[in-house]
Motif scaffolding. Structure first.
Motif, PDB file in Angstrom:
ATOM      1  N   ARG A  20      19.095  31.476  41.563  1.00  0.00           N
ATOM      2  CA  ARG A  20      20.169  31.410  40.783  1.00  0.00           C
ATOM      3  C   ARG A  20      20.345  32.414  39.523  1.00  0.00           C
ATOM      4  N   GLU A  21      18.851  32.557  39.077  1.00  0.00           N
ATOM      5  CA  GLU A  21      18.943  33.517  37.744  1.00  0.00           C
ATOM      6  C   GLU A  21      19.132  35.083  38.356  1.00  0.00           C
ATOM      7  N   ARG A  22      18.947  35.374  39.610  1.00  0.00           N
ATOM      8  CA  ARG A  22      18.937  36.599  40.062  1.00  0.00           C
ATOM      9  C   ARG A  22      20.509  36.955  40.249  1.00  0.00           C
ATOM     10  N   GLU A  23      21.240  35.775  40.921  1.00  0.00           N
ATOM     11  CA  GLU A  23      22.696  35.961  41.083  1.00  0.00           C
ATOM     12  C   GLU A  23      23.490  36.102  39.865  1.00  0.00           C
ATOM     13  N   ARG A  24      23.145  35.301  38.839  1.00  0.00           N
ATOM     14  CA  ARG A  24      23.616  35.386  37.464  1.00  0.00           C
ATOM     15  C   ARG A  24      23.679  36.809  36.829  1.00  0.00           C
ATOM     16  N   ALA A  25      22.405  37.417  36.958  1.00  0.00           N
ATOM     17  CA  ALA A  25      21.919  38.761  36.604  1.00  0.00           C
ATOM     18  C   ALA A  25      22.975  39.989  37.249  1.00  0.00           C
ATOM     19  N   GLN A  26      23.181  39.718  38.629  1.00  0.00           N
ATOM     20  CA  GLN A  26      23.838  40.418  39.289  1.00  0.00           C
ATOM     21  C   GLN A  26      25.265  40.290  38.933  1.00  0.00           C
ATOM     22  N   THR A  27      25.792  39.122  38.747  1.00  0.00           N
ATOM     23  CA  THR A  27      27.130  39.002  38.275  1.00  0.00           C
ATOM     24  C   THR A  27      27.353  39.522  36.852  1.00  0.00           C
ATOM     25  N   ILE A  28      26.570  39.651  35.833  1.00  0.00           N
ATOM     26  CA  ILE A  28      26.725  40.283  34.561  1.00  0.00           C
ATOM     27  C   ILE A  28      26.647  41.708  34.840  1.00  0.00           C
ATOM     28  N   LEU A  29      25.918  42.219  35.522  1.00  0.00           N
ATOM     29  CA  LEU A  29      25.727  43.812  36.052  1.00  0.00           C
ATOM     30  C   LEU A  29      27.044  44.194  36.444  1.00  0.00           C
ATOM     31  N   MET A  30      27.541  43.578  37.749  1.00  0.00           N
ATOM     32  CA  MET A  30      29.000  43.866  38.612  1.00  0.00           C
ATOM     33  C   MET A  30      30.202  43.840  37.512  1.00  0.00           C
ATOM     34  N   THR A  36      36.427  43.606  38.967  1.00  0.00           N
ATOM     35  CA  THR A  36      36.942  42.179  38.561  1.00  0.00           C
ATOM     36  C   THR A  36      36.382  41.006  38.823  1.00  0.00           C
ATOM     37  N   VAL A  37      36.722  40.092  38.025  1.00  0.00           N
ATOM     38  CA  VAL A  37      36.077  38.712  38.410  1.00  0.00           C
ATOM     39  C   VAL A  37      36.355  38.197  39.692  1.00  0.00           C
ATOM     40  N   VAL A  38      37.663  38.369  40.224  1.00  0.00           N
ATOM     41  CA  VAL A  38      38.050  38.112  41.669  1.00  0.00           C
ATOM     42  C   VAL A  38      37.092  38.809  42.761  1.00  0.00           C
ATOM     43  N   HIS A  43      32.398  38.709  46.390  1.00  0.00           N
ATOM     44  CA  HIS A  43      31.288  39.229  46.847  1.00  0.00           C
ATOM     45  C   HIS A  43      30.223  38.371  46.815  1.00  0.00           C
ATOM     46  N   GLN A  44      29.971  37.478  45.947  1.00  0.00           N
ATOM     47  CA  GLN A  44      29.095  36.540  45.713  1.00  0.00           C
ATOM     48  C   GLN A  44      29.558  35.330  46.273  1.00  0.00           C
ATOM     49  N   GLY A  45      30.470  34.886  46.835  1.00  0.00           N
ATOM     50  CA  GLY A  45      30.950  33.619  47.568  1.00  0.00           C
ATOM     51  C   GLY A  45      31.203  32.482  46.645  1.00  0.00           C
ATOM     52  N   VAL A  46      31.574  32.614  45.567  1.00  0.00           N
ATOM     53  CA  VAL A  46      31.776  31.655  44.436  1.00  0.00           C
ATOM     54  C   VAL A  46      33.274  31.559  44.118  1.00  0.00           C
ATOM     55  N   GLN A  47      33.611  30.707  43.287  1.00  0.00           N
ATOM     56  CA  GLN A  47      34.878  30.741  42.751  1.00  0.00           C
ATOM     57  C   GLN A  47      34.995  31.531  41.605  1.00  0.00           C
ATOM     58  N   PRO A  48      36.172  31.905  41.412  1.00  0.00           N
ATOM     59  CA  PRO A  48      36.447  32.923  40.092  1.00  0.00           C
ATOM     60  C   PRO A  48      35.897  32.245  39.003  1.00  0.00           C
ATOM     61  N   GLU A  49      36.299  31.036  38.727  1.00  0.00           N
ATOM     62  CA  GLU A  49      35.939  30.267  37.512  1.00  0.00           C
ATOM     63  C   GLU A  49      34.373  30.373  37.075  1.00  0.00           C
ATOM     64  N   ALA A  50      33.591  30.208  38.220  1.00  0.00           N
ATOM     65  CA  ALA A  50      32.336  30.307  38.019  1.00  0.00           C
ATOM     66  C   ALA A  50      31.733  31.841  37.426  1.00  0.00           C
ATOM     67  N   ILE A  51      32.292  32.530  37.779  1.00  0.00           N
ATOM     68  CA  ILE A  51      32.332  34.060  37.275  1.00  0.00           C
ATOM     69  C   ILE A  51      32.745  34.322  35.767  1.00  0.00           C
ATOM     70  N   ARG A  52      33.768  33.558  35.618  1.00  0.00           N
ATOM     71  CA  ARG A  52      34.316  33.365  34.064  1.00  0.00           C
ATOM     72  C   ARG A  52      33.331  32.749  33.417  1.00  0.00           C
ATOM     73  N   GLU A  53      32.874  31.532  33.708  1.00  0.00           N
ATOM     74  CA  GLU A  53      31.953  30.659  32.900  1.00  0.00           C
ATOM     75  C   GLU A  53      30.583  31.545  32.796  1.00  0.00           C
ATOM     76  N   ARG A  54      30.158  32.188  33.858  1.00  0.00           N
ATOM     77  CA  ARG A  54      28.862  33.084  33.496  1.00  0.00           C
ATOM     78  C   ARG A  54      29.066  34.273  32.447  1.00  0.00           C
ATOM     79  N   ARG A  55      30.205  34.648  32.636  1.00  0.00           N
ATOM     80  CA  ARG A  55      30.539  35.679  31.495  1.00  0.00           C
ATOM     81  C   ARG A  55      30.616  35.068  30.213  1.00  0.00           C
ATOM     82  N   ARG A  56      31.529  34.101  29.979  1.00  0.00           N
ATOM     83  CA  ARG A  56      31.384  33.296  28.617  1.00  0.00           C
ATOM     84  C   ARG A  56      29.986  32.977  28.137  1.00  0.00           C
TER      85      ARG A  56
END
Length: 153
Positions: A20-30, A36-38, A43-56
């Motif tokens: 989970r930590e590796r995936e979150r780090a990859q999200t931030i790097l991307m 874009t969030v979408v 790419h990661q197979g999750v909902q855009p809101e999950a990416i927005r939450e990680r960014r927040r």
């Protein structure tokens, strides 16, 4: 994002123990690379809101936002004294989970399930395998020995 943070994120992606930590780090790097969030969500197979939450969370806490936070739940029924008692019993003689649970109930007054005890023993570093009662050989001889007997006759 600073260069040191970028390097730390890359180390987490390559050598992190928690997926989970590796995936979150990859999200931030991307996201830092301008994706874009979408696109990151697809790419990661999750909902855009999950990416927005990680960014927040990244904006708010930085690298501290990557590991899982403690979760709620019932406190453990086993204390450190119970764990040390279990360790003594296990080191003295090999017992199965049912025997350990009944001994824990009678001697310490703690009632837990066998599954909970197994999880606790795994956390304590114990590993066990199912007992195999017999190693019977096959009654039917293998085909190669039959073939050699018939070819000699």
């Amino acid at each position: 994002m600073s260069e040191s943070e970028r390097e730390q994120l890359q180390v987490i992606i390559k050598k992190g123990s928690d997926w989970r930590e590796r995936e979150r780090a990859q999200t931030i790097l991307m996201l830092s690379e301008g994706q874009t969030v979408v696109a990151v969500a697809e790419h990661q197979g999750v909902q855009p809101e999950a990416i927005r939450e990680r960014r927040r969370k990244w904006w708010k806490n930085g690298l501290a936002s990557l590991p899982d936070q403690p979760r709620s739940g019932a406190p453990s029924k086993l204390t450190d004294a119970h764990r040390s008692q279990l360790k003594e019993w296990i080191d003295a003689e090999p017992l199965n989970c049912r025997a350990l649970v009944s001994r824990l109930t009678t001697e310490c007054g703690v009632t837990i399930s066998a599954g909970t005890l197994r999880n606790e023993l795994k956390r304590m570093g114990y590993v066990w395998k199912r007992t195999r009662y017999s190693l019977k050989k096959s009654v039917i001889p293998n085909a190669s020995s039959r073939l050699s007997k018939t070819s000699l006759n």
